[in-house]
Design a protein around this motif. Sequence first.
Motif, short mmCIF file in Angstrom:
data_model
loop_
_atom_site.label_atom_id
_atom_site.label_comp_id
_atom_site.label_asym_id
_atom_site.label_seq_id
_atom_site.Cartn_x
_atom_site.Cartn_y
_atom_site.Cartn_z
N GLU A 58 0.76 -1.28 0.01
CA GLU A 58 0.04 0.02 0.00
C GLU A 58 0.69 1.46 0.13
O GLU A 58 0.58 2.31 -0.66
N GLU A 91 -5.31 5.10 -0.86
CA GLU A 91 -4.06 3.95 -0.70
C GLU A 91 -3.07 4.26 0.16
O GLU A 91 -2.66 3.37 1.07
N HIS A 94 -4.37 3.60 3.61
CA HIS A 94 -4.22 2.01 3.91
C HIS A 94 -3.05 1.79 4.44
O HIS A 94 -2.95 1.17 5.53
N TYR A 155 -7.78 -9.13 1.72
CA TYR A 155 -8.49 -8.40 2.79
C TYR A 155 -9.59 -9.19 3.27
O TYR A 155 -10.10 -9.10 4.39
N GLU A 182 -11.29 -1.01 -1.96
CA GLU A 182 -10.78 -1.78 -3.27
C GLU A 182 -11.72 -2.02 -4.02
O GLU A 182 -11.13 -1.79 -5.30
FE LIG Z 1 -5.39 -0.38 -0.87
#
Ligand SMILES: [Fe+2]
Length: 296
Positions: A58, A91, A94, A155, A182
């Motif tokens: 990420e 991102e 994340h 995830y 996502e």
């Molecule tokens: Fe991500």
Amino acid sequence: MATVPRQHITQRKIAEHVQRLGELYPPIPLDSVDRTIKRPGLVARKFGHVIDYLARVELEVDRNVLELLVLLPDVDEINKTFYADVWQPQEIQHGLILDRLQQDLGRTAAKPHLDVSFKIKILGALAHLKPIQDIAKFMYFLTGASTERQAVLAYNQINRGLQELDETAISETIITPIKQQEPGHFAFYQMSATAMIQDKVLRPWQMFLTRVLREKSYHLVGTNQMKQYKADMGGVMVDLGLDSDLEGYAREVGRVENRLLWAHRQGMEFPPYILKALKESVDLYRERLARGVKFA
Ligand SMILES: [Fe+2]
Ligand SMILES: [Fe+2]
């Protein structure tokens, strides 16, 4: 048989999708996270390496942006809005959130790999020619669809595992909010790649060259074509239980490009190079395990 959907994907539809993503999913603030961890030792043992891997990948979003600018020197407004206003801001959060979780678990901070590779630079130099730029763009969308799909699957799996461990704070305030963002990224790349096929942007020789380049350069998310990361990715798949059905995983990850790039190969379920990459990663990981090292 693999077919291109009949519904026409216009640039306007893609632009609306990007706008909606921006409105629906603001970047996740660091202070929205509940940092309670009930059994940090157990979480670290079961998922520490997976979290390390995800955090690094990420955080590598900033390199992905540089690569994009190298590959698409004439990037259009829709793509610019997507990466600058939606994708990168989401991102990077994340990455920061997972990196802090990693450190809360007593592990070292992620070291993202931020150099643009030589291969990308070469393709970027050629991409100033319009026909090559179109190939680069199509490959960029295919890569995006494949990597985002891998993120969604990872995830989903880690969330299930954390729920089983009753780690509700991590599951509800970290993984679930990340996981929600996502699929929208995946949809963007899928729509963009599909539109290029529907609009017949690529001539047969460009499609042919794309297939050759994909076969030669396909790599799993975050492996950066480096052996150490490939083995790490193998470990992620094993820890998440994804290694028990590699063909099923290849089918999931390769669906978009099987449909768009290999539509003429009737009956093929996924491009063979995807399964090859998966097997290679798992094998490298097992070899490393056999040498007594779990993660480098
Ligand atoms: Fe991500
Ligand atoms: Fe993403």
